[in-house]
Scaffold this motif. Structure first.
Motif, PDB file in Angstrom:
ATOM      1  N   LEU A 145      99.924  18.924  43.947  1.00 29.17           N
ATOM      2  CA  LEU A 145      99.457  20.052  44.755  1.00 29.17           C
ATOM      3  C   LEU A 145      97.950  20.214  44.764  1.00 29.17           C
ATOM      4  O   LEU A 145      97.427  21.043  45.523  1.00 29.17           O
ATOM      5  N   ARG A 146      97.231  19.433  43.942  1.00 30.67           N
ATOM      6  CA  ARG A 146      95.770  19.508  43.957  1.00 30.67           C
ATOM      7  C   ARG A 146      95.152  18.149  44.270  1.00 30.67           C
ATOM      8  O   ARG A 146      94.162  17.736  43.681  1.00 30.67           O
ATOM      9  N   GLY A 147      95.757  17.490  45.230  1.00 28.11           N
ATOM     10  CA  GLY A 147      95.219  16.248  45.745  1.00 28.11           C
ATOM     11  C   GLY A 147      94.151  16.505  46.800  1.00 28.11           C
ATOM     12  O   GLY A 147      93.571  17.594  46.892  1.00 28.11           O
ATOM     13  N   LEU A 148      93.913  15.502  47.653  1.00 29.93           N
ATOM     14  CA  LEU A 148      92.829  15.604  48.633  1.00 29.93           C
ATOM     15  C   LEU A 148      92.987  16.773  49.605  1.00 29.93           C
ATOM     16  O   LEU A 148      91.998  17.468  49.883  1.00 29.93           O
ATOM     17  N   LEU A 176      83.898  10.343  51.145  1.00 23.04           N
ATOM     18  CA  LEU A 176      84.327   9.142  50.424  1.00 23.04           C
ATOM     19  C   LEU A 176      85.832   9.141  50.223  1.00 23.04           C
ATOM     20  O   LEU A 176      86.494   8.106  50.430  1.00 23.04           O
ATOM     21  N   GLN A 177      86.392  10.262  49.821  1.00 24.59           N
ATOM     22  CA  GLN A 177      87.828  10.311  49.564  1.00 24.59           C
ATOM     23  C   GLN A 177      88.635  10.121  50.844  1.00 24.59           C
ATOM     24  O   GLN A 177      89.708   9.501  50.824  1.00 24.59           O
ATOM     25  N   ARG A 178      88.137  10.606  51.948  1.00 31.22           N
ATOM     26  CA  ARG A 178      88.807  10.369  53.234  1.00 31.22           C
ATOM     27  C   ARG A 178      88.837   8.870  53.552  1.00 31.22           C
ATOM     28  O   ARG A 178      89.849   8.335  54.016  1.00 31.22           O
ATOM     29  N   GLN A 179      87.734   8.193  53.299  1.00 30.69           N
ATOM     30  CA  GLN A 179      87.649   6.761  53.569  1.00 30.69           C
ATOM     31  C   GLN A 179      88.580   5.960  52.656  1.00 30.69           C
ATOM     32  O   GLN A 179      89.133   4.928  53.057  1.00 30.69           O
TER      33      GLN A 179
END
Length: 337
Positions: A145-148, A176-179
């Motif tokens: 539940l506390r991911g991206l 960066l995390q989206r990529q």
């Protein structure tokens, strides 16, 4: 473990007696955390004292809790040192107290190692890997539940409290995390603890009752032995690499500067890898996951620091620590392995 909801001695006594856990003798509120209300309770059965933890959940609801408690039960049955939840006569693990969900689990022996050395980190690496493997056949599903998605939503909530430099850091890390997301989604996954910090792991003297097997190397003669892992209430299904990264970001960094300790990092990673060998794709994504782990805890601490809830024993954590960890992770190539 702050006390948000007051529970009377009589209320706790009724619950514990109904679970067949004995007569309540002592009850103490637990300071030190920020999510739930916890009490250490001691009962007596047949003249013998028994220790438990009574938890009231302040954010989690009745539908979410079976995942966490059944996971703890699943791991305990596979000899992972976690608190065993106690069920009522109907097999239920979640109860209602003060209108909130509650649970009772065994209180583990030992104490936290707030200044860990190589022996501590090696045992944490082994235990984390064993925990991941033991959970591979766990039948329930709940996303982490506390991911991206949570990070993206929370970034907007706390943005107004950041200066320009911090906002720039936040935007860069979210980008960066989206990529990274497509490659991240393909990594090995299963139930993860997601909060395996120093204060959620206990160590006891080697060879004490409750630790007949000793440490991961079987050495009963010297040093502390990992005796318990607790606080599974951030657990969910996610990549095991993220769980490893969260663990490295606490156990293997300097608590004052946030800089990596390369020796401890190498020890923990090697110990984990000896039990569950890391895949090539996991090694390639370790640095982005270290940054993802630091981002997640920077955001949660910003949230609790600037938007606190009322709690009798609340001690919010300073968000600047994980900001420093994140900056170090962004500036370096990563740990020693």
């Amino acid at each position: 473990m702050a006390v948000y909801t007051e529970v009377s001695f009589a209320q706790a006594s009724e619950l514990l007696s109904g679970l067949g856990l004995g007569t309540l003798r002592d009850m103490q509120g637990c300071p030190g955390g920020i999510e739930n209300t916890n009490y250490f309770v001691t009962t007596e059965r047949d003249g013998v004292p028994h220790g438990y933890v009574l938890t009231l959940f302040e954010r989690l609801d009745f539908d979410q809790l079976p995942f966490y408690l059944r996971l703890m039960e699943h791991l305990a049955l596979r000899c992972i040192p976690v608190p065993r939840p106690h069920a009522n006569a109907r097999g239920e693990l979640v109860f209602r107290m003060q209108g909130k969900p509650a649970s009772v689990v065994d209180r583990l022996r030992g104490s936290a190692a707030m200044r860990p050395g190589s022996r501590h980190c090696a045992q944490v690496g082994v235990t984390l890997a064993r925990m991941h493997l033991a959970g591979h056949d766990f039948p329930l599903y709940q996303p982490h539940l506390r991911g991206l998605p949570w990070c993206i939503d929370t970034a907007e909530v706390v943005r107004g409290h950041l200066d320009a430099e911090q906002a720039t850091l936040l935007d860069a890390e979210i980008a960066l995390q989206r990529q990274t997301l497509p490659a991240y989604a393909a990594l090995p996954r299963g139930p993860i603890h997601a909060d395996l910090f120093r204060d959620n792991v206990l160590f006891a003297d080697a060879g004490v009752e409750g630790n007949p097997e000793g440490g991961p190397d079987g050495d009963l003669a010297t040093g502390p032995v990992l005796s318990g892992v607790f606080d599974f209430y951030f657990a969910g299904i996610d990549t095991w690499l993220f769980d490893l990264a969260v663990t490295l970001n606490d156990w293997c960094v300097d608590p004052q500067t946030g800089a990596e300790d390369p020796v401890l990092s190498a020890v923990l990673i090697d110990a984990y890898d000896a039990v569950r060998p890391l895949e090539a794709a996991e090694r390639e994504l370790l640095v982005p996951m270290l940054r993802a782990g630091a981002l997640r805890f920077w955001l949660s601490r910003l949230w609790d620091w600037y938007l606190p809830r009322d709690a009798k024993l609340l001690r919010a954590h300073d968000p600047r620590h994980f900001e420093r960890v994140l900056r170090h992770r962004a500036a370096r190539k990563g740990p020693s392995r």
